[in-house]
Design a protein around this motif. Structure first.
Motif, PDB file in Angstrom:
ATOM      1  N   ASP A   8       0.837  -1.202   0.000  1.00 21.64           N
ATOM      2  CA  ASP A   8       0.000   0.000   0.000  1.00 21.64           C
ATOM      3  C   ASP A   8       0.873   1.253   0.000  1.00 21.64           C
ATOM      4  OD1 ASP A   8      -2.807   0.842   0.052  1.00 21.64           O
ATOM      5  OD2 ASP A   8      -2.327   1.755   1.967  1.00 21.64           O
ATOM      6  N   LEU A  11       2.161   1.735  -3.468  1.00 21.44           N
ATOM      7  CA  LEU A  11       1.137   2.263  -4.375  1.00 21.44           C
ATOM      8  C   LEU A  11       1.014   3.780  -4.224  1.00 21.44           C
ATOM      9  CD1 LEU A  11      -1.632  -0.462  -3.948  1.00 21.44           C
ATOM     10  CD2 LEU A  11      -0.065  -0.180  -5.877  1.00 21.44           C
ATOM     11  N   ASN A  12       1.063   4.254  -2.993  1.00 18.58           N
ATOM     12  CA  ASN A  12       1.016   5.705  -2.756  1.00 18.58           C
ATOM     13  C   ASN A  12       2.233   6.387  -3.381  1.00 18.58           C
ATOM     14  OD1 ASN A  12      -1.396   5.605  -1.287  1.00 18.58           O
ATOM     15  ND2 ASN A  12      -0.340   5.269   0.647  1.00 18.58           N
ATOM     16  N   ASP A  15       1.936   6.659  -7.301  1.00 19.98           N
ATOM     17  CA  ASP A  15       1.063   7.741  -7.760  1.00 19.98           C
ATOM     18  C   ASP A  15       1.693   9.112  -7.524  1.00 19.98           C
ATOM     19  OD1 ASP A  15      -0.942   6.044  -8.664  1.00 19.98           O
ATOM     20  OD2 ASP A  15      -2.530   7.270  -7.795  1.00 19.98           O
ATOM     21  N   TYR A  53       1.411  -2.497 -13.729  1.00 22.27           N
ATOM     22  CA  TYR A  53       0.596  -1.568 -12.945  1.00 22.27           C
ATOM     23  C   TYR A  53       1.038  -0.133 -13.170  1.00 22.27           C
ATOM     24  CZ  TYR A  53      -1.400   0.934  -8.979  1.00 22.27           C
ATOM     25  OH  TYR A  53      -2.063   1.854  -8.205  1.00 22.27           O
ATOM     26  N   ARG A  57      -1.353   2.762 -14.673  1.00 21.45           N
ATOM     27  CA  ARG A  57      -1.645   3.985 -13.914  1.00 21.45           C
ATOM     28  C   ARG A  57      -1.266   5.212 -14.734  1.00 21.45           C
ATOM     29  NH1 ARG A  57      -4.824   5.548 -11.779  1.00 21.45           N
ATOM     30  NH2 ARG A  57      -3.828   6.998 -10.343  1.00 21.45           N
ATOM     31  N   ARG A 114      -7.273   2.123 -11.302  1.00 25.30           N
ATOM     32  CA  ARG A 114      -7.113   3.089 -10.224  1.00 25.30           C
ATOM     33  C   ARG A 114      -6.433   2.421  -9.038  1.00 25.30           C
ATOM     34  NH1 ARG A 114     -10.297   7.402 -11.804  1.00 25.30           N
ATOM     35  NH2 ARG A 114     -11.852   6.876 -13.394  1.00 25.30           N
ATOM     36  N   GLN A 115      -5.881   3.229  -8.162  1.00 22.77           N
ATOM     37  CA  GLN A 115      -5.162   2.680  -7.017  1.00 22.77           C
ATOM     38  C   GLN A 115      -6.113   1.881  -6.141  1.00 22.77           C
ATOM     39  OE1 GLN A 115      -2.787   5.490  -4.813  1.00 22.77           O
ATOM     40  NE2 GLN A 115      -2.649   4.157  -3.025  1.00 22.77           N
TER      41      GLN A 115
END
Length: 302
Positions: A8, A11-12, A15, A53, A57, A114-115
Motif C-alpha cells: 500500500d 502504491l502511494n 502515484d 501496474y 496507472r 485506479r489505485q
C-alpha cells in the motif's frame, strides 16, 4: 508493518512519483523487501505485475489529461515519462483499443486502473457497522425490499471486457449506456422520478460470455405508457444484501468506491458470512442525498 501495508505504501509512492522513472528494485528497497519477494507480494495483492501496474496507472492519468486539459499529446507523454509519441500511442491503443486522438475526439467512458484500497481485504465488519477506508464509507445489511420498476434502456456487456471489476481496461460499456440514458432522459419527463436512478446487472439465459445491463429512472405511474423504444425493468421484492456507499465526489462514487465495494463484497464479506447471491444486482442512486451516495443491492439466493 504488515505485508499489505508495505505494498500500500508503494502504491502511494507510485502515484506521487508517476512522472519519474520507477523500477522494482527502488520500490522494494523503500519498504525493506527484497525485489524477489516484493514482486511476488505485489502481484498477489494488486493482481498486476509492478511494471504493468505502473504503465496502466500512467495511461489512466493520460486519459484524465486528454479529457480535462488542452495539452498536446506529446506533452502528456513527456509528463508521464514517455519521450516518444509513437511509443505512447502504441501503448495507449494496445490498452484501450483506440488512439489518444480518437479518445479525445469521441470521449467514451473508460475503465481505468485506479489505485486499489488493499486494507479492504483485511477488514471484516458486522452488519450495520460502517467501514471507512480512503475516503469511502461502506455499510452492509440484509434488508427486505419491495418491488420497484424502472424505465430506461439496456444492452449486452462483454464479461471479459468488464470483469473482474476494477481490473479491466478499455471502453466502459455500462458507462456508455449511462451516457446514452442521460441524453435521452428528457424524453421520460413525467414518466420517471428525476431523483432516483438505477443500473441493473443480470444474467442472460442465452449467453455465457455476456451479461445484461439496464439503466433507467424509477417509474412514477404504471398507468403512463413509456415510449415503445424504452424498456421496463422490474426489481423483484425479496431479501437483498444492501451495501450503502458514500464517497467524497460523484466521480469517486461511481468509479473507485463502486469497484472497491464489489470487490470487498465478493472477495471478503460474502465468503466470510457464507451468503450466496443471485446473478442480479442493482446500483441505486438517490440524487437528493446531501453527499454522493448509492446503494448496491445483491439479491440473496432463496
Amino acid at each position: 508493518m504488515h505485508a499489505w501495508e508495505a505494498i500500500d505504501q508503494s502504491l502511494n509512492y507510485i502515484d506521487a512519483h508517476i512522472s519519474e522513472e520507477l523500477n522494482t528494485k527502488q520500490l522494494a528497497e523503500q519498504v525493506y523487501l527484497s525485489p524477489f519477494y516484493f514482486q511476488r507480494l505485489f502481484k498477489r495483492l494488486v493482481r498486476k505485475s509492478v511494471q504493468e501496474y505502473i504503465k496502466l496507472r500512467r495511461l489512466a492519468i493520460a486519459v484524465d489529461l486528454l479529457k480535462n486539459t488542452d495539452w498536446k499529446i506529446i506533452e502528456i507523454a513527456n509528463h508521464l515519462g514517455v519521450s516518444d509519441h509513437s511509443n505512447f500511442t502504441r501503448m495507449f491503443k494496445e490498452t484501450y483499443h483506440l488512439t489518444p486522438e480518437e479518445y479525445r475526439e469521441k470521449r467514451p467512458r473508460m475503465n481505468l486502473i485506479r489505485q486499489p484500497y488493499l486494507a479492504l481485504s483485511y477488514l471484516l465488519v458486522d452488519e450495520k457497522v460502517p467501514l471507512i477506508v480512503n475516503g469511502i464509507v461502506l455499510e452492509i445489511e440484509k434488508r427486505q425490499l419491495t418491488e420497484e420498476r424502472y424505465v430506461g434502456i439496456e444492452g449486452m456487456v462483454s464479461v471479459d471486457q468488464q470483469l473482474p471489476i476494477g481490473q479491466q481496461t478499455g471502453i466502459d460499456q455500462p458507462g456508455e449506456l449511462w451516457q446514452r440514458f442521460y441524453q435521452e432522459k428528457p424524453l421520460l419527463k413525467g414518466i420517471v422520478d428525476e431523483a432516483v436512478e438505477a443500473g441493473i446487472s443480470f444474467a442472460t439465459s442465452h449467453s455465457q460470455t455476456h451479461f445484461g445491463y439496464f439503466v433507467g429512472g424509477k417509474e412514477l405511474d404504471r398507468t403512463v405508457v413509456p415510449p415503445t423504444s424504452r424498456v421496463i425493468k422490474r426489481v423483484p421484492s425479496g431479501y437483498y444484501l444492501v451495501c450503502k456507499i458514500e464517497a467524497e465526489t460523484k466521480e469517486m462514487l461511481v468509479t473507485n468506491a463502486l469497484n472497491e465495494a464489489y470487490r470487498y463484497l465478493f472477495d471478503v464479506w460474502l465468503p466470510k458470512h457464507e451468503i450466496k447471491v443471485e446473478a442480479f444486482s442493482v446500483e441505486r442512486y438517490q440524487e437528493t442525498a446531501s453527499i454522493p451516495t448509492m446503494e448496491l443491492c445483491l439479491k440473496i439466493e432463496n
